[in-house]
Design a protein around this motif. Structure first.
Motif, PDB file in Angstrom:
ATOM      1  N   LYS A 113       1.023  -1.392  -0.040  1.00 51.05           N
ATOM      2  CA  LYS A 113      -0.014  -0.088   0.089  1.00 51.05           C
ATOM      3  C   LYS A 113       0.807   1.403  -0.144  1.00 51.05           C
ATOM      4  CE  LYS A 113      -3.585  -2.603   0.151  1.00 51.05           C
ATOM      5  NZ  LYS A 113      -4.352  -3.016  -1.021  1.00 51.05           N
ATOM      6  N   LYS A 114       0.305   2.423  -0.516  1.00 50.90           N
ATOM      7  CA  LYS A 114       1.103   3.590  -0.555  1.00 50.90           C
ATOM      8  C   LYS A 114       0.655   4.687   0.480  1.00 50.90           C
ATOM      9  CE  LYS A 114       1.662   3.017  -5.749  1.00 50.90           C
ATOM     10  NZ  LYS A 114       1.225   3.793  -6.750  1.00 50.90           N
ATOM     11  N   PHE A 115      -0.383   4.703   0.711  1.00 47.54           N
ATOM     12  CA  PHE A 115      -0.699   5.844   1.762  1.00 47.54           C
ATOM     13  C   PHE A 115      -1.943   5.229   2.521  1.00 47.54           C
ATOM     14  CE2 PHE A 115       0.766   8.444  -1.549  1.00 47.54           C
ATOM     15  CZ  PHE A 115       1.696   9.352  -0.946  1.00 47.54           C
ATOM     16  N   PHE A 116      -1.928   5.737   4.028  1.00 46.54           N
ATOM     17  CA  PHE A 116      -3.152   5.195   4.602  1.00 46.54           C
ATOM     18  C   PHE A 116      -3.477   6.451   5.745  1.00 46.54           C
ATOM     19  CE2 PHE A 116       0.376   4.637   7.413  1.00 46.54           C
ATOM     20  CZ  PHE A 116      -0.136   4.508   9.143  1.00 46.54           C
ATOM     21  N   ARG A 117      -4.477   5.953   6.425  1.00 47.14           N
ATOM     22  CA  ARG A 117      -4.944   6.955   7.104  1.00 47.14           C
ATOM     23  C   ARG A 117      -5.885   6.253   8.381  1.00 47.14           C
ATOM     24  NH1 ARG A 117      -9.704  10.463   4.579  1.00 47.14           N
ATOM     25  NH2 ARG A 117     -10.939   8.941   5.586  1.00 47.14           N
ATOM     26  N   VAL A 118      -6.067   6.842   9.758  1.00 47.33           N
ATOM     27  CA  VAL A 118      -6.723   6.047  10.709  1.00 47.33           C
ATOM     28  C   VAL A 118      -7.951   7.076  11.181  1.00 47.33           C
ATOM     29  CG1 VAL A 118      -6.589   4.887  12.813  1.00 47.33           C
ATOM     30  CG2 VAL A 118      -4.620   4.807  11.226  1.00 47.33           C
ATOM     31  N   ASP A 119      -9.022   6.581  11.205  1.00 46.60           N
ATOM     32  CA  ASP A 119     -10.205   7.542  11.791  1.00 46.60           C
ATOM     33  C   ASP A 119     -10.663   6.816  13.000  1.00 46.60           C
ATOM     34  OD1 ASP A 119      -9.782   8.671   9.270  1.00 46.60           O
ATOM     35  OD2 ASP A 119     -11.823   8.079   8.195  1.00 46.60           O
TER      36      ASP A 119
ATOM     37  N   GLU B  29       2.414   8.328   4.164  1.00 47.87           N
ATOM     38  CA  GLU B  29       3.012   7.565   3.125  1.00 47.87           C
ATOM     39  C   GLU B  29       3.879   6.292   3.957  1.00 47.87           C
ATOM     40  OE1 GLU B  29       5.631   8.170  -0.668  1.00 47.87           O
ATOM     41  OE2 GLU B  29       5.868   9.735   0.555  1.00 47.87           O
ATOM     42  N   LEU B  30       3.479   5.371   3.009  1.00 51.91           N
ATOM     43  CA  LEU B  30       4.306   3.860   3.545  1.00 51.91           C
ATOM     44  C   LEU B  30       5.452   3.636   2.926  1.00 51.91           C
ATOM     45  CD1 LEU B  30       1.062   1.806   3.805  1.00 51.91           C
ATOM     46  CD2 LEU B  30       2.622   2.099   5.867  1.00 51.91           C
ATOM     47  N   PRO B  31       6.619   3.306   3.435  1.00 47.17           N
ATOM     48  CA  PRO B  31       7.769   2.933   2.786  1.00 47.17           C
ATOM     49  C   PRO B  31       7.621   1.784   2.037  1.00 47.17           C
ATOM     50  CG  PRO B  31       8.037   2.603   5.049  1.00 47.17           C
ATOM     51  CD  PRO B  31       6.595   3.263   4.762  1.00 47.17           C
ATOM     52  N   LYS B  32       8.416   1.533   1.026  1.00 44.79           N
ATOM     53  CA  LYS B  32       8.171   0.382   0.251  1.00 44.79           C
ATOM     54  C   LYS B  32       8.781  -0.810   1.049  1.00 44.79           C
ATOM     55  CE  LYS B  32       9.308  -1.466  -4.470  1.00 44.79           C
ATOM     56  NZ  LYS B  32      10.248  -1.256  -5.643  1.00 44.79           N
ATOM     57  N   THR B  33       7.823  -1.831   0.925  1.00 48.28           N
ATOM     58  CA  THR B  33       8.166  -3.065   1.998  1.00 48.28           C
ATOM     59  C   THR B  33       8.667  -4.325   0.972  1.00 48.28           C
ATOM     60  OG1 THR B  33       5.822  -3.603   1.457  1.00 48.28           O
ATOM     61  CG2 THR B  33       6.051  -2.418   3.372  1.00 48.28           C
ATOM     62  N   PRO B  34       9.391  -5.048   1.712  1.00 54.65           N
ATOM     63  CA  PRO B  34      10.283  -6.179   1.110  1.00 54.65           C
ATOM     64  C   PRO B  34       9.012  -7.049   0.790  1.00 54.65           C
ATOM     65  CG  PRO B  34      11.298  -5.474   3.051  1.00 54.65           C
ATOM     66  CD  PRO B  34       9.975  -4.661   3.308  1.00 54.65           C
ATOM     67  N   ALA B  35       9.405  -7.998  -0.369  1.00 55.60           N
ATOM     68  CA  ALA B  35       8.451  -8.939  -0.830  1.00 55.60           C
ATOM     69  C   ALA B  35       7.905  -9.605   0.196  1.00 55.60           C
ATOM     70  CB  ALA B  35       8.854  -9.588  -1.870  1.00 55.60           C
ATOM     71  N   ILE B  36       8.696  -9.859   1.538  1.00 54.45           N
ATOM     72  CA  ILE B  36       8.308 -10.926   2.423  1.00 54.45           C
ATOM     73  C   ILE B  36       7.057 -10.708   3.059  1.00 54.45           C
ATOM     74  CG2 ILE B  36       9.918 -10.090   3.989  1.00 54.45           C
ATOM     75  CD1 ILE B  36      10.919 -12.810   5.007  1.00 54.45           C
ATOM     76  N   PHE B  37       7.032  -9.244   3.220  1.00 52.39           N
ATOM     77  CA  PHE B  37       5.662  -8.825   3.985  1.00 52.39           C
ATOM     78  C   PHE B  37       4.397  -9.492   3.422  1.00 52.39           C
ATOM     79  CE2 PHE B  37       8.571  -5.502   5.478  1.00 52.39           C
ATOM     80  CZ  PHE B  37       8.546  -6.062   7.004  1.00 52.39           C
ATOM     81  N   SER B  38       4.210  -9.754   2.046  1.00 55.25           N
ATOM     82  CA  SER B  38       3.148 -10.139   1.393  1.00 55.25           C
ATOM     83  C   SER B  38       2.954 -11.625   1.681  1.00 55.25           C
ATOM     84  CB  SER B  38       3.478 -10.117  -0.235  1.00 55.25           C
ATOM     85  OG  SER B  38       4.375 -10.963  -0.560  1.00 55.25           O
ATOM     86  N   LYS B  39       3.933 -12.216   2.313  1.00 57.11           N
ATOM     87  CA  LYS B  39       3.649 -13.728   2.814  1.00 57.11           C
ATOM     88  C   LYS B  39       3.406 -13.639   4.150  1.00 57.11           C
ATOM     89  CE  LYS B  39       6.407 -15.115  -0.897  1.00 57.11           C
ATOM     90  NZ  LYS B  39       7.694 -16.098  -1.352  1.00 57.11           N
ATOM     91  N   ALA B  40       3.196 -12.533   5.044  1.00 56.43           N
ATOM     92  CA  ALA B  40       3.192 -12.506   6.319  1.00 56.43           C
ATOM     93  C   ALA B  40       1.876 -12.981   7.069  1.00 56.43           C
ATOM     94  CB  ALA B  40       3.724 -11.379   6.929  1.00 56.43           C
ATOM     95  N   PHE B  41       1.330 -14.332   6.645  1.00 60.32           N
ATOM     96  CA  PHE B  41       0.244 -14.680   7.413  1.00 60.32           C
ATOM     97  C   PHE B  41       0.363 -15.758   8.290  1.00 60.32           C
ATOM     98  CE2 PHE B  41      -0.984 -12.938   3.236  1.00 60.32           C
ATOM     99  CZ  PHE B  41      -1.935 -12.015   3.597  1.00 60.32           C
ATOM    100  N   PRO B  42      -0.527 -15.818   9.326  1.00 60.41           N
ATOM    101  CA  PRO B  42      -0.560 -16.952  10.279  1.00 60.41           C
ATOM    102  C   PRO B  42      -0.098 -18.311   9.687  1.00 60.41           C
ATOM    103  CG  PRO B  42      -2.574 -15.514  10.419  1.00 60.41           C
ATOM    104  CD  PRO B  42      -2.006 -15.256   9.249  1.00 60.41           C
ATOM    105  N   GLY B  43       0.961 -18.980  10.329  1.00 59.19           N
ATOM    106  CA  GLY B  43       1.162 -20.359   9.797  1.00 59.19           C
ATOM    107  C   GLY B  43       2.401 -20.211   9.146  1.00 59.19           C
ATOM    108  N   GLN B  44       2.696 -19.339   8.500  1.00 57.15           N
ATOM    109  CA  GLN B  44       3.957 -18.948   7.563  1.00 57.15           C
ATOM    110  C   GLN B  44       5.154 -18.931   8.499  1.00 57.15           C
ATOM    111  OE1 GLN B  44       3.891 -19.343   4.236  1.00 57.15           O
ATOM    112  NE2 GLN B  44       1.679 -19.569   4.298  1.00 57.15           N
ATOM    113  N   ASN B  45       6.097 -19.986   8.241  1.00 53.66           N
ATOM    114  CA  ASN B  45       7.579 -19.803   8.985  1.00 53.66           C
ATOM    115  C   ASN B  45       8.400 -19.014   7.946  1.00 53.66           C
ATOM    116  OD1 ASN B  45       9.650 -20.284  10.640  1.00 53.66           O
ATOM    117  ND2 ASN B  45       9.660 -22.487   9.985  1.00 53.66           N
TER     118      ASN B  45
END
Length: 227
Positions: A156-162, A182-198
């Motif tokens: 994601k590129k930008f976010f806001r909290v209400d 603005e969100l910094p560009k994240t490494p590809a590993i974060f797209s796999k950061a789900f429960p149960g993933q080692n």
């Protein structure tokens, strides 16, 4: 002299004023300020005047002979009685959100028989100037909560909290909105950061505590995500 009822003099507010503004304010209230008087004593005089006009400012911390407040007396109040929300990025995947609701607003929603729940709404945007989010999700919080970690979606590129209150008749009230970040560009590993993933994190990210935070998040908060 200005009407004292039109101003609320509190320690938190007075601390934000410059010395020149404090002297001018004291002059408005007829307080004679000697030259080179320490600003702490000026604040003390103003708070005493506020008390005389039936206001209820917090107690003035004790000062030493040099007019300084010892660290032991620097405890911050639990609330500044203002509705605010702020966001701090801990790292590319986690943000820390903290907020407050003024006493009047808190009483209004908590005593309403229509009040249903309070949420943090996390919205993602493609561009900073966009008004409509690409997507959002709600994280339920209680009226007592004042802080929360949130796990951000990768890519994601930008976010806001209400801070939003919902009511039983289907209406809602956005109490406060954070600035877009603005969100910094994240490494590809974060797209796999789900429960149960080692996952094997790069050493630098592991040192940031991210691996432990992810584990704690899934165990305690159960925040849901969309793959």
């Amino acid at each position: 002299m200005e009407n004292m009822d039109n101003k609320i003099l509190t320690l938190a507010h007075l601390e934000t004023l410059s010395s020149a503004d404090l002297i001018a304010l004291a002059d408005d209230y007829g307080i004679d300020i000697p030259d080179n008087l320490n600003r702490r004593f000026i604040i003390g005089e103003l708070l005493e005047v506020a008390q005389e006009f039936n206001q209820t400012p917090p107690p003035v911390p004790e000062m030493n002979e040099d007019g300084e407040i010892p660290e032991a007396n620097l405890e911050l109040p639990s609330s500044f009685n203002e509705t605010e929300i702020s966001v701090i990025l801990r790292n590319p995947a986690w943000a820390f959100v903290y907020w407050d609701i003024n006493a009047e607003g808190l009483k209004k929603i908590s005593e309403s028989n229509r009040f249903r729940n309070l949420v943090l709404r996390i919205s993602y945007f493609e561009n900073e100037e966009d008004t409509a989010p690409l997507e959002y999700y709600d994280l339920q919080i209680s009226l007592r909560d004042r802080e929360q970690y949130i796990l951000l979606e990768a890519g994601k590129k930008f976010f806001r909290v209400d801070l939003v209150a919902f009511f039983s008749d289907g209406t809602s009230d956005s109490l406060k909105t954070s600035v877009k970040m603005e969100l910094p560009k994240t490494p590809a590993i974060f797209s796999k950061a789900f429960p149960g993933q080692n996952l094997e994190f790069p050493k630098l990210l592991e040192l940031s505590g991210l691996k432990k935070l992810l584990k704690s998040h899934y165990e305690k908060y159960r925040q849901s995500f969309v793959e």
